[in-house]
Design a protein around this motif. Structure first.
Motif, PDB file in Angstrom:
ATOM      1  N   PHE A  92      -2.215   3.558  -9.322  1.00 45.56           N
ATOM      2  CA  PHE A  92      -1.832   2.023  -9.245  1.00 45.56           C
ATOM      3  C   PHE A  92      -2.504   1.290 -10.358  1.00 45.56           C
ATOM      4  CE2 PHE A  92      -1.916   3.418  -4.855  1.00 45.56           C
ATOM      5  CZ  PHE A  92      -0.510   3.476  -4.775  1.00 45.56           C
TER       6      PHE A  92
ATOM      7  N   PRO B 106      10.297  11.845  -7.079  1.00 45.28           N
ATOM      8  CA  PRO B 106       9.324  10.979  -6.233  1.00 45.28           C
ATOM      9  C   PRO B 106       8.523  11.912  -5.185  1.00 45.28           C
ATOM     10  CG  PRO B 106      11.545  10.388  -5.674  1.00 45.28           C
ATOM     11  CD  PRO B 106      11.616  11.508  -6.902  1.00 45.28           C
TER      12      PRO B 106
ATOM     13  N   SER C 273       2.041   7.076  -4.075  1.00 44.45           N
ATOM     14  CA  SER C 273       2.862   7.101  -5.740  1.00 44.45           C
ATOM     15  C   SER C 273       2.227   8.374  -6.424  1.00 44.45           C
ATOM     16  CB  SER C 273       2.064   5.885  -6.657  1.00 44.45           C
ATOM     17  OG  SER C 273       2.821   6.079  -7.740  1.00 44.45           O
ATOM     18  N   ASP C 274       3.187   8.845  -7.415  1.00 42.74           N
ATOM     19  CA  ASP C 274       2.615   9.837  -8.068  1.00 42.74           C
ATOM     20  C   ASP C 274       1.855   9.514  -9.499  1.00 42.74           C
ATOM     21  OD1 ASP C 274       4.635   8.974  -9.488  1.00 42.74           O
ATOM     22  OD2 ASP C 274       5.877  10.453  -9.811  1.00 42.74           O
TER      23      ASP C 274
ATOM     24  N   ALA D 240       6.377   5.548 -12.613  1.00 46.34           N
ATOM     25  CA  ALA D 240       5.779   5.939 -11.365  1.00 46.34           C
ATOM     26  C   ALA D 240       7.036   5.822 -10.396  1.00 46.34           C
ATOM     27  CB  ALA D 240       4.459   5.269 -10.887  1.00 46.34           C
ATOM     28  N   TYR D 241       6.776   6.867  -9.263  1.00 46.14           N
ATOM     29  CA  TYR D 241       7.777   6.684  -8.260  1.00 46.14           C
ATOM     30  C   TYR D 241       6.689   6.192  -7.085  1.00 46.14           C
ATOM     31  CZ  TYR D 241      11.723   8.972 -10.298  1.00 46.14           C
ATOM     32  OH  TYR D 241      12.585   9.061 -11.089  1.00 46.14           O
ATOM     33  N   LEU D 242       7.370   5.525  -5.984  1.00 45.74           N
ATOM     34  CA  LEU D 242       6.504   5.280  -4.925  1.00 45.74           C
ATOM     35  C   LEU D 242       7.591   5.533  -3.626  1.00 45.74           C
ATOM     36  CD1 LEU D 242       4.119   3.425  -3.874  1.00 45.74           C
ATOM     37  CD2 LEU D 242       5.754   1.301  -3.809  1.00 45.74           C
TER      38      LEU D 242
ATOM     39  N   TYR E 187       1.177   3.277   0.918  1.00 40.66           N
ATOM     40  CA  TYR E 187       2.138   3.462  -0.056  1.00 40.66           C
ATOM     41  C   TYR E 187       1.670   4.682  -0.800  1.00 40.66           C
ATOM     42  CZ  TYR E 187       3.426  -1.396   0.082  1.00 40.66           C
ATOM     43  OH  TYR E 187       3.856  -2.858   0.621  1.00 40.66           O
TER      44      TYR E 187
ATOM     45  N   LEU F 142       2.701  -0.599  -9.922  1.00 41.21           N
ATOM     46  CA  LEU F 142       2.740   0.987 -10.347  1.00 41.21           C
ATOM     47  C   LEU F 142       2.646   0.942 -12.029  1.00 41.21           C
ATOM     48  CD1 LEU F 142       5.532   2.422  -8.107  1.00 41.21           C
ATOM     49  CD2 LEU F 142       2.890   2.363  -7.828  1.00 41.21           C
TER      50      LEU F 142
END
Length: 189
Positions: free
Chosen positions: A157, A53, A153-154, A171-173, A151, A167
């Motif tokens: 969206f 993440p 994310s990697d 994906a991580y958030l 927010y 997501l």
């Protein structure tokens, strides 16, 4: 009586025998060369990179307080001076969302050109982001509190609405929130 051999025949037989041995050695050498190795080094399998993440460092957040008392109508800059990820992604994706549903902005930030060393020996650096928050805008001015979420994310969206983000799979958030306690009369001064 011994058969009579011609010396020339004997030499010819020896030459043919040595030539075939020599030819066989050349063929074997070429086969080994073309196969790529006499003795290959052991091949170590490369494990796939594990996605981890992103990280919002509280030391890089402004204002640093999570609860902010608003006593005037001055704009407040919300900022993450840098964002981080342990994976060298080309981008991180972010969204600003207000609890009241009046704010929904999203964009991406790039891997920073200045990577001198890893942050905390683990994280790649990404360019910073900011948002101007006006506590006296018509969507907020009559409220006693408002929360704005950041927010990160990697992955991109799939959807950003006025209240949430969706997501991509895998994906991580990471989330940061500022809670603004708006004092009565803050917007009349």
């Amino acid at each position: 009586m011994k058969p009579a051999f011609d010396k020339r025949e004997s030499r010819l037989a020896r030459t043919m025998h040595l030539g075939s041995v020599h030819s066989a050695a050349i063929v074997v050498s070429c086969a080994v060369f073309l196969s790529g190795c006499l003795m290959s080094p052991p091949i170590e399998p490369v494990p796939p990179e594990i996605n981890q993440p992103p990280y919002i460092d509280p030391d890089r957040i402004l204002p640093g307080e999570e609860i902010i008392t608003v006593t005037s109508g001055e704009e407040i800059t919300l900022e993450a001076s840098q964002l981080f990820d342990p994976n060298a992604e080309p981008f991180l994706f972010y969204a600003w969302i207000a609890e009241g549903g009046w704010l929904a902005q999203n964009a991406r930030t790039s891997l920073s050109a200045d990577q001198g060393d890893l942050h905390r020996d683990l994280y790649y650096r990404f360019d910073g982001i900011s948002l101007q928050f006006n506590p006296c805008n018509p969507n907020v001015r009559d409220k006693s509190s408002e929360t704005i979420f950041l927010y990160v994310s990697d992955r991109s969206f799939v959807e950003v609405t006025n209240t949430t983000v969706t997501l991509e799979e895998g994906a991580y958030l990471e989330v940061w929130a500022w809670v603004f306690q708006i004092q009565p009369g803050a917007c009349t001064q």
